[in-house]
Enzyme design. Sequence first.
Site, PDB file in Angstrom:
ATOM      1  N   CYS A   1      73.960 -42.706  14.525  1.00 30.42           N
ATOM      2  CA  CYS A   1      73.812 -43.018  13.094  1.00 30.42           C
ATOM      3  C   CYS A   1      74.227 -44.469  12.862  1.00 30.42           C
ATOM      4  O   CYS A   1      73.564 -45.226  12.157  1.00 30.42           O
ATOM      5  CB  CYS A   1      74.698 -42.120  12.231  1.00 30.42           C
ATOM      6  SG  CYS A   1      74.528 -40.358  12.522  1.00 30.42           S
TER       7      CYS A   1
ATOM      8  N   CYS B   1      78.706 -15.351 -15.188  1.00 28.77           N
ATOM      9  CA  CYS B   1      80.097 -15.636 -14.835  1.00 28.77           C
ATOM     10  C   CYS B   1      80.463 -17.087 -15.121  1.00 28.77           C
ATOM     11  O   CYS B   1      81.550 -17.369 -15.619  1.00 28.77           O
ATOM     12  CB  CYS B   1      80.357 -15.352 -13.351  1.00 28.77           C
ATOM     13  SG  CYS B   1      80.614 -13.603 -13.016  1.00 28.77           S
TER      14      CYS B   1
ATOM     15  N   CYS C   1      71.942 -47.800  13.309  1.00 29.01           N
ATOM     16  CA  CYS C   1      71.138 -48.321  12.193  1.00 29.01           C
ATOM     17  C   CYS C   1      71.962 -48.579  10.940  1.00 29.01           C
ATOM     18  O   CYS C   1      71.723 -49.543  10.223  1.00 29.01           O
ATOM     19  CB  CYS C   1      70.019 -47.341  11.830  1.00 29.01           C
ATOM     20  SG  CYS C   1      68.744 -47.221  13.100  1.00 29.01           S
ATOM     21  N   HIS C   2      72.921 -47.682  10.670  1.00 29.00           N
ATOM     22  CA  HIS C   2      73.600 -47.720   9.373  1.00 29.00           C
ATOM     23  C   HIS C   2      74.942 -48.438   9.390  1.00 29.00           C
ATOM     24  O   HIS C   2      75.570 -48.576   8.341  1.00 29.00           O
ATOM     25  CB  HIS C   2      73.792 -46.298   8.831  1.00 29.00           C
ATOM     26  CG  HIS C   2      72.502 -45.570   8.578  1.00 29.00           C
ATOM     27  ND1 HIS C   2      71.665 -45.886   7.539  1.00 29.00           N
ATOM     28  CD2 HIS C   2      71.908 -44.553   9.249  1.00 29.00           C
ATOM     29  CE1 HIS C   2      70.600 -45.082   7.571  1.00 29.00           C
ATOM     30  NE2 HIS C   2      70.726 -44.263   8.602  1.00 29.00           N
TER      31      HIS C   2
ATOM     32  N   CYS D   1      78.224 -15.656  -2.994  1.00 28.72           N
ATOM     33  CA  CYS D   1      78.093 -15.217  -4.393  1.00 28.72           C
ATOM     34  C   CYS D   1      77.006 -14.143  -4.506  1.00 28.72           C
ATOM     35  O   CYS D   1      77.191 -13.136  -5.195  1.00 28.72           O
ATOM     36  CB  CYS D   1      77.714 -16.388  -5.300  1.00 28.72           C
ATOM     37  SG  CYS D   1      79.119 -17.207  -6.065  1.00 28.72           S
TER      38      CYS D   1
ATOM     39  N   ARG E   1      78.426 -20.838   0.152  1.00 27.87           N
ATOM     40  CA  ARG E   1      79.036 -20.344  -1.085  1.00 27.87           C
ATOM     41  C   ARG E   1      78.016 -19.562  -1.910  1.00 27.87           C
ATOM     42  O   ARG E   1      78.319 -18.503  -2.448  1.00 27.87           O
ATOM     43  CB  ARG E   1      79.586 -21.526  -1.894  1.00 27.87           C
ATOM     44  CG  ARG E   1      80.447 -21.090  -3.071  1.00 27.87           C
ATOM     45  CD  ARG E   1      81.751 -20.510  -2.570  1.00 27.87           C
ATOM     46  NE  ARG E   1      82.537 -19.872  -3.621  1.00 27.87           N
ATOM     47  CZ  ARG E   1      82.410 -18.598  -3.982  1.00 27.87           C
ATOM     48  NH1 ARG E   1      81.511 -17.831  -3.400  1.00 27.87           N
ATOM     49  NH2 ARG E   1      83.188 -18.089  -4.911  1.00 27.87           N
TER      50      ARG E   1
END
Lengths: 159, 108, 274
Positions: free
Chosen positions: C89, C193, C92-93, C235, C231
């Site tokens: 990564c 909720c 390039c970054h 749920c 998550r």
Amino acid sequence: MSNDPRVLPAMTRRDLVLAAGGGVLATLVAGLFPLPASADPNDVKKWLSTVASGTPTPGKITIGAPDIAENGNVVPITLSVDSPMTEQSYVKSIAIAADGNPLPGVAIVDLSPANGKAEVQFRMRLAKTQTVTAVALMNDNSLWSAAKTIKVTIGGCGG
Amino acid sequence: MQGVASRLLVPSTAKKGDVIEVKTIIMHPMDSGYSKDQNGKTIPREIIETFSAAYNGKQVFKMQLQPSISSNPFVSFFMKAEQSGTLELTWVDQDGSVYKNQAQITVT
Amino acid sequence: MIMRQRTGLIALAAVTAIVLSWVFVRPVASATDPSVAKYIVGDEKSGYVYLDAQTRAMEDDDISNPGFLWVDKGKTLWNTVDGSAGKSCAACHGAAESSMKGLAATYPKIDPHSGKLIDIEQRINQERTQRMGAAPFKWESQELLALTAYVKLQSRGLPVNVATGGPAHQYWLAGKQYYETRRGQLNMSCAQCHVEYAGQHLRADTLSQGQINGFPAYRLKWQTIGSVQRRFRSCNVKIRAQPLPYGSPEYVALELYIASRGQGLPIETPAVRK
């Protein structure tokens, strides 16, 4: 917020109560058949006696912990002992036990005057509402203890 | 076993006689032996059994851990800064693996 | 008769729930409490506001916050060469601290190449497959969680800033529709909720607004870091609905809609949550 949600058909209070109540009942039933079993009170004594045998006097040690745990998986505990931590007077060990967990022992900590301050923090598991007991062994072989009950609740969605 | 990543924070400098806090955390599941996986199979016990700290080779802290210690164990304790040196932390896994972390402290 | 018994049972459950709430409900930080002030923007409240002081302290300290163990791993991955292009990564970054600053706060966003809405995890995998010639990381793998947490950390403290107009609008509408649709055996929607009953007690808990500005987050319940889609899945299971597969277009659209509900809240990754 620019996009207010539209008004919804209200979930009836009955829906909510049924959902919550069902969970409460399930928890109560589960409580009747705890698996695995909690530690025997004698196991707690036995474990604490691994630090030193004798009868501890209540005092000198403080258990810092929430009255109600956010989640029983991760309960922050701070143990502090009133000691100058000098060569003349210091804490040698602290043992901590939990009477409602499958195994009574939680940890044993060894300290010395090199610590300068008798305080240690860690995180423990609590299988249910129970009493946590800590015993400190001083360099003069005196034993001091403290106990704190910590409530463990089931989260809103049963978790 | 991926449980080797750890973090350690101590002040890099301290005055002689200062009592400084050592904070550390290590990635480890601390499988208690009492929980089950998604298929209902018991996950075998797999915990770190001891954690110790040595300053310039001399033990300054030791903790015996049981399955009641939470996953990714966090520990904080104090030590008195007497001289410059190296603080070395050692975790010993029940499978015999040893994980280490260290930091230098300059005492003035 | 059956009706009568049922009413009795409901009443019993209600009394139990109320008694338990009264005895066990933990106080929620007041909105005027300075320690939570920056986590409240207008009517929006981050999940942080609903935490106990001890759990907030756990999040606030980068050593005590277990999420940082994954951040560290993500930093290593950022600098690790992988794939047929022989690049990392960083190749390039450069430094993520500057190149990734603020980026994750704008996700999910429209991918200009495909015109489709993608989330930050999908963007990371797109970079891997299209630029690095590397295999995508599996959803919810340690690697994807770690790299996502590391990239998103670079936006910590910056406001959530997702685009909901233009080409993103149809996705936002789809997300809103998912959010407001009743589903599962309990026949409940997200909004019931987290909008209608937010702030009210459900057993020992206070229902939060279900904001997602802290994900990937370290959940005490999971004892590990997890993605926002994990998550969502949990749920869905709680309302006894079939969870969708990771990366489903519905979940990505849902991410956009919920992010827009928390527009302006600070990114908190890696947050600590119940």
